[in-house]
Write a protein that holds these residues in place. Structure first.
Motif, PDB file in Angstrom:
ATOM      1  N   GLY A 173      33.876  39.160  27.225  1.00 28.72           N
ATOM      2  CA  GLY A 173      34.591  40.315  27.732  1.00 28.72           C
ATOM      3  C   GLY A 173      34.562  40.382  29.250  1.00 28.72           C
ATOM      4  N   PHE A 174      33.655  39.624  29.873  1.00 29.87           N
ATOM      5  CA  PHE A 174      33.558  39.538  31.325  1.00 29.87           C
ATOM      6  C   PHE A 174      34.200  38.222  31.739  1.00 29.87           C
ATOM      7  CE2 PHE A 174      31.554  38.753  35.417  1.00 29.87           C
ATOM      8  CZ  PHE A 174      31.534  40.015  35.995  1.00 29.87           C
ATOM      9  N   ARG A 175      35.296  38.285  32.471  1.00 27.85           N
ATOM     10  CA  ARG A 175      36.115  37.095  32.703  1.00 27.85           C
ATOM     11  C   ARG A 175      36.102  36.640  34.159  1.00 27.85           C
ATOM     12  NH1 ARG A 175      41.092  37.205  28.546  1.00 27.85           N
ATOM     13  NH2 ARG A 175      40.009  38.185  26.809  1.00 27.85           N
ATOM     14  N   MET A 176      36.458  35.397  34.324  1.00 25.18           N
ATOM     15  CA  MET A 176      36.594  34.765  35.638  1.00 25.18           C
ATOM     16  C   MET A 176      35.325  34.936  36.465  1.00 25.18           C
ATOM     17  SD  MET A 176      39.731  35.078  38.342  1.00 25.18           S
ATOM     18  CE  MET A 176      39.995  33.823  39.586  1.00 25.18           C
ATOM     19  N   VAL A 177      34.266  34.271  36.032  1.00 31.05           N
ATOM     20  CA  VAL A 177      32.976  34.342  36.728  1.00 31.05           C
ATOM     21  C   VAL A 177      33.078  33.557  38.027  1.00 31.05           C
ATOM     22  CG1 VAL A 177      30.523  33.826  36.606  1.00 31.05           C
ATOM     23  CG2 VAL A 177      31.741  34.590  34.557  1.00 31.05           C
ATOM     24  N   THR A 178      33.058  34.246  39.156  1.00 31.48           N
ATOM     25  CA  THR A 178      33.192  33.577  40.445  1.00 31.48           C
ATOM     26  C   THR A 178      31.873  33.472  41.205  1.00 31.48           C
ATOM     27  OG1 THR A 178      33.862  35.687  41.437  1.00 31.48           O
ATOM     28  CG2 THR A 178      35.621  34.186  40.746  1.00 31.48           C
ATOM     29  N   SER A 179      30.800  34.085  40.669  1.00 28.46           N
ATOM     30  CA  SER A 179      29.505  33.981  41.348  1.00 28.46           C
ATOM     31  C   SER A 179      28.383  34.294  40.376  1.00 28.46           C
ATOM     32  CB  SER A 179      29.436  34.947  42.550  1.00 28.46           C
ATOM     33  OG  SER A 179      29.697  36.271  42.155  1.00 28.46           O
ATOM     34  N   VAL A 180      27.208  33.793  40.720  1.00 31.63           N
ATOM     35  CA  VAL A 180      26.014  34.036  39.915  1.00 31.63           C
ATOM     36  C   VAL A 180      24.802  33.981  40.834  1.00 31.63           C
ATOM     37  CG1 VAL A 180      25.901  31.564  39.314  1.00 31.63           C
ATOM     38  CG2 VAL A 180      24.631  33.235  37.944  1.00 31.63           C
ATOM     39  N   CYS A 181      23.860  34.883  40.624  1.00 37.23           N
ATOM     40  CA  CYS A 181      22.572  34.802  41.304  1.00 37.23           C
ATOM     41  C   CYS A 181      21.498  35.219  40.307  1.00 37.23           C
ATOM     42  CB  CYS A 181      22.531  35.666  42.568  1.00 37.23           C
ATOM     43  SG  CYS A 181      22.577  37.450  42.292  1.00 37.23           S
ATOM     44  N   GLU A 182      20.258  34.953  40.652  1.00 38.44           N
ATOM     45  CA  GLU A 182      19.139  35.248  39.767  1.00 38.44           C
ATOM     46  C   GLU A 182      18.212  36.246  40.443  1.00 38.44           C
ATOM     47  OE1 GLU A 182      15.979  32.839  36.889  1.00 38.44           O
ATOM     48  OE2 GLU A 182      17.028  31.796  38.507  1.00 38.44           O
ATOM     49  N   THR A 183      17.827  37.290  39.703  1.00 40.50           N
ATOM     50  CA  THR A 183      16.901  38.274  40.236  1.00 40.50           C
ATOM     51  C   THR A 183      16.209  38.985  39.084  1.00 40.50           C
ATOM     52  OG1 THR A 183      16.655  40.192  41.703  1.00 40.50           O
ATOM     53  CG2 THR A 183      18.649  40.107  40.369  1.00 40.50           C
ATOM     54  N   GLY A 184      14.932  39.259  39.242  1.00 45.49           N
ATOM     55  CA  GLY A 184      14.182  39.988  38.237  1.00 45.49           C
ATOM     56  C   GLY A 184      14.194  39.334  36.865  1.00 45.49           C
ATOM     57  N   GLY A 185      14.269  38.012  36.828  1.00 43.24           N
ATOM     58  CA  GLY A 185      14.292  37.301  35.552  1.00 43.24           C
ATOM     59  C   GLY A 185      15.622  37.405  34.819  1.00 43.24           C
ATOM     60  N   HIS A 186      16.682  37.812  35.506  1.00 42.28           N
ATOM     61  CA  HIS A 186      18.012  37.926  34.919  1.00 42.28           C
ATOM     62  C   HIS A 186      19.035  37.201  35.793  1.00 42.28           C
ATOM     63  CE1 HIS A 186      15.772  41.351  33.275  1.00 42.28           C
ATOM     64  NE2 HIS A 186      16.618  41.357  32.261  1.00 42.28           N
ATOM     65  N   LEU A 187      20.175  36.878  35.188  1.00 46.64           N
ATOM     66  CA  LEU A 187      21.314  36.373  35.941  1.00 46.64           C
ATOM     67  C   LEU A 187      22.294  37.528  36.158  1.00 46.64           C
ATOM     68  CD1 LEU A 187      22.091  32.965  34.177  1.00 46.64           C
ATOM     69  CD2 LEU A 187      20.750  33.355  36.251  1.00 46.64           C
ATOM     70  N   VAL A 188      22.828  37.613  37.374  1.00 48.92           N
ATOM     71  CA  VAL A 188      23.856  38.606  37.698  1.00 48.92           C
ATOM     72  C   VAL A 188      25.144  37.853  37.999  1.00 48.92           C
ATOM     73  CG1 VAL A 188      24.529  40.481  39.233  1.00 48.92           C
ATOM     74  CG2 VAL A 188      22.116  40.168  38.620  1.00 48.92           C
ATOM     75  N   LEU A 189      26.230  38.257  37.340  1.00 44.36           N
ATOM     76  CA  LEU A 189      27.516  37.586  37.481  1.00 44.36           C
ATOM     77  C   LEU A 189      28.495  38.470  38.249  1.00 44.36           C
ATOM     78  CD1 LEU A 189      28.060  36.270  33.817  1.00 44.36           C
ATOM     79  CD2 LEU A 189      26.616  35.298  35.635  1.00 44.36           C
ATOM     80  N   GLY A 190      29.233  37.865  39.170  1.00 43.05           N
ATOM     81  CA  GLY A 190      30.314  38.536  39.867  1.00 43.05           C
ATOM     82  C   GLY A 190      31.645  37.946  39.443  1.00 43.05           C
ATOM     83  N   SER A 191      32.731  38.628  39.789  1.00 41.26           N
ATOM     84  CA  SER A 191      34.059  38.181  39.348  1.00 41.26           C
ATOM     85  C   SER A 191      35.136  38.715  40.292  1.00 41.26           C
ATOM     86  CB  SER A 191      34.335  38.683  37.924  1.00 41.26           C
ATOM     87  OG  SER A 191      35.694  38.502  37.572  1.00 41.26           O
ATOM     88  N   LEU A 192      36.065  37.855  40.662  1.00 39.00           N
ATOM     89  CA  LEU A 192      37.217  38.281  41.438  1.00 39.00           C
ATOM     90  C   LEU A 192      38.118  39.202  40.624  1.00 39.00           C
ATOM     91  CD1 LEU A 192      38.754  37.780  44.172  1.00 39.00           C
ATOM     92  CD2 LEU A 192      40.033  36.010  42.958  1.00 39.00           C
TER      93      LEU A 192
END
Length: 335
Positions: free
Chosen positions: A302-321
């Motif tokens: 449901g989360f589309r076009m992943v344009t970035s990823v970083c890791e923090t607090g033992g989780h991955l955070v995804l960004g998208s245009l």
């Protein structure tokens, strides 16, 4: 173990990309996400705001604050050891922001007399040099799909020396130059070429300094790259995380082999056609030899076009245009 230059990266077995929760940001297009030493995440939005996200791994406490407004379109971000923030703005050029007061300073907005447009991603090295990419000199951000289809090869890698406001062109002919990270020892940079589904290495030191070579061929289109930094320093630490904005498209790769006139006509049609990203979401992590150490994917996301990823607090955070918020996912076990 490193692999010989030019070989395809050996992909490990794909694991599920497991979503945990989503945080709406009140604006569209958090294109790049970066984590600071306190575990907060920064991103830029389509309306020009740069925002800081608190407590992302705890939905009940998560909140957002505006750090600055560029007046343009912020894309790639780079946190500096002193807490300042480099911003690649697609309209204004290379910027520097003081998060303490939101003051925006233009570091460079011209290259050889040409306006610096579609500045995409930046890194700062310990000597004070800033390296950054330009995705296309032919198509602006709003027509990015035209460059992917036309395969113009007008992407660039540039360097801004300490104290200078005049960037130096290091590489030309890149296929939609995008994400950028340093090698762990600082001897090279890795550049994402979205239009060719590959990572390219540019040597900074040693006998091959100033040369490029293939680093990894990927199963999708790489966008922003991210890797952790050792606390309080500019030294890289951990694997290189790669956001895959979409899977490989075999018909597109065939089109790239056709004459320029054919690709140009296809690009003109593409920029006027309705665009909707696929439901495929994926991220990779590679080591400094170009070997894949993690490959996470979700086919019906449901989360589309992943344009970035970083890791923090033992989780991955995804960004998208494309999206209006960020997604928080499970991080893989450390190898």
């Amino acid at each position: 173990m490193s692999r010989p230059p030019g070989g395809a990266a050996r992909t490990r077995r794909t694991a599920p990309l497991v979503p945990l929760h989503y945080l709406a940001l009140g604006g569209r297009g958090p294109e790049d996400v970066v984590a600071d030493p306190e575990g907060r995440v920064l991103t830029g939005l389509e309306d020009g705001r740069v925002v800081r996200l608190w407590h992302l791994t705890d939905p009940a406490r998560a909140r957002t604050e505006v750090v600055a407004e560029t007046g343009g379109r912020p894309l790639g971000l780079e946190l500096l050891p002193d807490g300042q923030l480099l911003v690649c703005d697609a309209e204004l050029g290379l910027l520097r922001i003081d998060p303490a007061d939101g003051v925006v300073r233009v570091l460079a907005d011209l290259v050889a007399g040409e306006p610096l447009r579609f500045c995409s991603n930046a890194v700062a090295l310990p000597d004070g040099s800033v390296y950054f990419t330009v995705s296309s000199r032919r198509h602006p951000l709003g027509r990015w799909i035209g460059d992917i289809v036309e395969h113009t090869g007008t992407g660039r890698l540039l360097r801004l020396a300490p104290g200078s406001d005049t960037p130096e062109v290091l590489l030309e002919g890149l296929q939609f130059a995008n994400g950028l990270v340093p090698g762990a020892d600082g001897s090279f940079l890795v550049v994402a070429e979205t239009g060719s589904c590959r990572l390219t290495r540019y040597w900074l030191t040693g006998p091959r300094a100033g040369r490029r070579e293939p680093f990894a061929d990927l199963p999708g289109m790489p966008d922003n790259l991210w890797r952790a930094r050792a606390a309080g320093t500019a030294r890289a630490d951990g694997p290189i995380w790669v956001a895959l904005a979409g899977p490989r498209v075999p018909p597109l790769e065939l089109l790239h082999r056709t004459p320029p006139a054919v690709r140009g006509a296809a690009a003109r049609a593409a920029v006027h056609a309705p665009f909707r990203p696929t439901g495929h979401a994926g991220v990779l992590a590679v080591d400094d030899g170009g070997e894949v150490v993690h490959h996470l994917a979700r086919r019906r996301s449901g989360f589309r076009m992943v344009t970035s990823v970083c890791e923090t607090g033992g989780h991955l955070v995804l960004g998208s245009l494309w999206e209006r918020g960020v997604a928080v996912c499970e991080a893989p076990a450390t190898k």
